[in-house]
Design a protein around this motif. Structure first.
Motif, PDB file in Angstrom:
ATOM      1  N   THR A 138      -4.376  14.608  11.252  1.00  0.00           N
ATOM      2  CA  THR A 138      -3.242  14.548  10.329  1.00  0.00           C
ATOM      3  C   THR A 138      -2.061  13.902  11.041  1.00  0.00           C
ATOM      4  OG1 THR A 138      -3.989  16.548   9.181  1.00  0.00           O
ATOM      5  CG2 THR A 138      -1.704  15.856   8.835  1.00  0.00           C
ATOM      6  N   PHE A 139      -1.495  12.897  10.400  1.00  0.00           N
ATOM      7  CA  PHE A 139      -0.332  12.184  10.940  1.00  0.00           C
ATOM      8  C   PHE A 139       0.737  12.124   9.850  1.00  0.00           C
ATOM      9  CE2 PHE A 139      -4.096  10.648  13.091  1.00  0.00           C
ATOM     10  CZ  PHE A 139      -3.739  10.710  14.425  1.00  0.00           C
ATOM     11  N   ARG A 140       1.922  12.577  10.196  1.00  0.00           N
ATOM     12  CA  ARG A 140       3.018  12.636   9.226  1.00  0.00           C
ATOM     13  C   ARG A 140       4.058  11.552   9.529  1.00  0.00           C
ATOM     14  NH1 ARG A 140       2.318  17.380   6.523  1.00  0.00           N
ATOM     15  NH2 ARG A 140       1.032  18.976   7.594  1.00  0.00           N
ATOM     16  N   GLY A 141       4.803  11.213   8.472  1.00  0.00           N
ATOM     17  CA  GLY A 141       5.877  10.236   8.620  1.00  0.00           C
ATOM     18  C   GLY A 141       5.395   8.806   8.813  1.00  0.00           C
ATOM     19  N   VAL A 142       4.221   8.498   8.272  1.00  0.00           N
ATOM     20  CA  VAL A 142       3.681   7.142   8.380  1.00  0.00           C
ATOM     21  C   VAL A 142       4.123   6.359   7.146  1.00  0.00           C
ATOM     22  CG1 VAL A 142       1.619   5.741   8.692  1.00  0.00           C
ATOM     23  CG2 VAL A 142       1.703   8.070   9.624  1.00  0.00           C
ATOM     24  N   ARG A 143       4.986   5.413   7.326  1.00  0.00           N
ATOM     25  CA  ARG A 143       5.500   4.632   6.201  1.00  0.00           C
ATOM     26  C   ARG A 143       4.433   3.674   5.665  1.00  0.00           C
ATOM     27  NH1 ARG A 143       8.973   1.259   7.863  1.00  0.00           N
ATOM     28  NH2 ARG A 143       8.790   1.616  10.101  1.00  0.00           N
ATOM     29  N   PRO A 144       4.502   3.335   4.366  1.00  0.00           N
ATOM     30  CA  PRO A 144       3.486   2.429   3.792  1.00  0.00           C
ATOM     31  C   PRO A 144       3.390   1.090   4.503  1.00  0.00           C
ATOM     32  CG  PRO A 144       4.745   3.500   2.046  1.00  0.00           C
ATOM     33  CD  PRO A 144       5.409   3.867   3.343  1.00  0.00           C
ATOM     34  N   ALA A 145       4.537   0.529   4.902  1.00  0.00           N
ATOM     35  CA  ALA A 145       4.495  -0.757   5.605  1.00  0.00           C
ATOM     36  C   ALA A 145       3.752  -0.642   6.926  1.00  0.00           C
ATOM     37  CB  ALA A 145       5.914  -1.277   5.835  1.00  0.00           C
ATOM     38  N   VAL A 146       3.915   0.503   7.602  1.00  0.00           N
ATOM     39  CA  VAL A 146       3.211   0.722   8.870  1.00  0.00           C
ATOM     40  C   VAL A 146       1.731   0.967   8.620  1.00  0.00           C
ATOM     41  CG1 VAL A 146       3.119   2.173  10.932  1.00  0.00           C
ATOM     42  CG2 VAL A 146       5.324   1.588   9.921  1.00  0.00           C
ATOM     43  N   MET A 147       1.394   1.631   7.510  1.00  0.00           N
ATOM     44  CA  MET A 147      -0.009   1.870   7.166  1.00  0.00           C
ATOM     45  C   MET A 147      -0.763   0.554   7.023  1.00  0.00           C
ATOM     46  SD  MET A 147      -1.403   4.888   6.846  1.00  0.00           S
ATOM     47  CE  MET A 147      -2.694   4.440   5.698  1.00  0.00           C
ATOM     48  N   ASP A 148      -0.157  -0.409   6.353  1.00  0.00           N
ATOM     49  CA  ASP A 148      -0.824  -1.706   6.187  1.00  0.00           C
ATOM     50  C   ASP A 148      -1.063  -2.383   7.529  1.00  0.00           C
ATOM     51  OD1 ASP A 148      -0.749  -1.280   3.486  1.00  0.00           O
ATOM     52  OD2 ASP A 148       1.083  -2.437   3.154  1.00  0.00           O
ATOM     53  N   LEU A 149      -0.126  -2.218   8.458  1.00  0.00           N
ATOM     54  CA  LEU A 149      -0.287  -2.834   9.773  1.00  0.00           C
ATOM     55  C   LEU A 149      -1.304  -2.082  10.626  1.00  0.00           C
ATOM     56  CD1 LEU A 149       3.474  -3.609  10.579  1.00  0.00           C
ATOM     57  CD2 LEU A 149       1.709  -5.228   9.873  1.00  0.00           C
ATOM     58  N   ILE A 150      -1.403  -0.763  10.462  1.00  0.00           N
ATOM     59  CA  ILE A 150      -2.347   0.020  11.268  1.00  0.00           C
ATOM     60  C   ILE A 150      -3.780  -0.374  10.951  1.00  0.00           C
ATOM     61  CG2 ILE A 150      -3.292   2.329  11.643  1.00  0.00           C
ATOM     62  CD1 ILE A 150      -0.481   3.437  11.331  1.00  0.00           C
ATOM     63  N   PHE A 151      -4.123  -0.364   9.680  1.00  0.00           N
ATOM     64  CA  PHE A 151      -5.508  -0.592   9.277  1.00  0.00           C
ATOM     65  C   PHE A 151      -5.807  -2.058   8.981  1.00  0.00           C
ATOM     66  CE2 PHE A 151      -4.894   3.903   8.550  1.00  0.00           C
ATOM     67  CZ  PHE A 151      -6.069   4.446   9.036  1.00  0.00           C
ATOM     68  N   GLN A 152      -4.795  -2.936   9.117  1.00  0.00           N
ATOM     69  CA  GLN A 152      -5.022  -4.383   9.038  1.00  0.00           C
ATOM     70  C   GLN A 152      -5.772  -4.786   7.769  1.00  0.00           C
ATOM     71  OE1 GLN A 152      -7.025  -5.419  12.672  1.00  0.00           O
ATOM     72  NE2 GLN A 152      -5.420  -4.574  13.968  1.00  0.00           N
ATOM     73  N   GLY A 153      -5.398  -4.188   6.652  1.00  0.00           N
ATOM     74  CA  GLY A 153      -6.009  -4.537   5.380  1.00  0.00           C
ATOM     75  C   GLY A 153      -7.281  -3.773   5.066  1.00  0.00           C
ATOM     76  N   ALA A 154      -7.828  -2.991   6.005  1.00  0.00           N
ATOM     77  CA  ALA A 154      -9.035  -2.223   5.723  1.00  0.00           C
ATOM     78  C   ALA A 154      -8.761  -1.081   4.755  1.00  0.00           C
ATOM     79  CB  ALA A 154      -9.619  -1.662   7.023  1.00  0.00           C
TER      80      ALA A 154
END
Length: 223
Positions: A138-154
């Motif tokens: 569980t990871f909190r405070g993950v912004r949507p823009a950062v989510m897209d960069l973390i998973f690189q579109g996956a």
């Protein structure tokens, strides 16, 4: 101080020299030997004593024309529109600080995504150690823009608040081989076979369920 006769910086007039106004009543002035090419032809003291005619083939003698008539106005750019308000010109400059702020924000997002990606990968690798059981991160405070960069579109943004299955090749592409395929111990090797990502964009909370898979004992170290 000594003054030079005919110099543009001369402040005194030699005795017997008439002023320019008085010389206008005198008959024709002698012609200067340098003619129109005389560099002193704009000196009022010099022009009061000598005339500066130009050759007839060059046209009209402009020696005695007023100074304002000799200067030609600079041609105006036809593309310039004088009706435009002057306040509208700095608009291009005002946009530059906004561009710099956007670039700075993008750099901060990329930095946070790298840190989050490393933390998630390290947590998955730690979960593949013995006893290597399925678990939830569980990871909190993950912004949507950062989510897209973390998973690189996956992980599509449209799948927010929904479960998305991530295969082992996708996990390797995001977190690297050392985080997914090299886990366990010397006696038992594990890989992360798959994972389920659940992200809530409203609360900015990411849940990641990972599932290790046993790949056999590590007899390689004994040889």
């Amino acid at each position: 101080a000594r003054s030079v006769v005919g110099s543009p910086w001369s402040t005194s007039r030699p005795r017997g020299m008439s002023s320019p106004i008085q010389s206008s009543a005198v008959a024709a002035k002698p012609a200067c030997k340098y003619g129109a090419q005389c560099y002193r032809r704009h000196n009022p003291v010099h022009t009061a004593e000598y005339s500066h005619p130009i050759p007839p083939q060059l046209g009209l003698d402009v020696t005695n024309l007023p100074t304002s008539a000799k200067k030609r106005p600079a041609p105006q750019d036809p593309a310039y529109d004088s009706s435009l308000p002057k306040a509208a010109k700095p608009e291009g400059r005002a946009a530059k600080p906004a561009d710099r702020a956007a670039k700075q924000a993008a750099k901060l997002d990329e930095k946070e995504a790298r840190e989050r990606r490393k933390a998630i990968g390290d947590a998955i690798k730690e979960g593949m150690r013995l006893p290597a059981e399925p678990g939830t991160l569980t990871f909190r405070g993950v912004r949507p823009a950062v989510m897209d960069l973390i998973f690189q579109g996956a992980l599509p943004s449209a799948a927010a608040s929904a479960s998305v299955q991530l295969t082992q090749p996708q996990l390797v592409a995001v977190f690297g081989t050392t985080k997914i395929e090299k886990g366990g111990s010397r006696d038992a090797r594990y890989v992360c076979e798959r994972a389920t990502a659940r992200y809530d964009s409203a609360t900015m909370v990411l849940h990641l369920d990972y599932f290790p898979k046993h790949t056999g004992s590590g007899v390689w170290w004994r040889n």
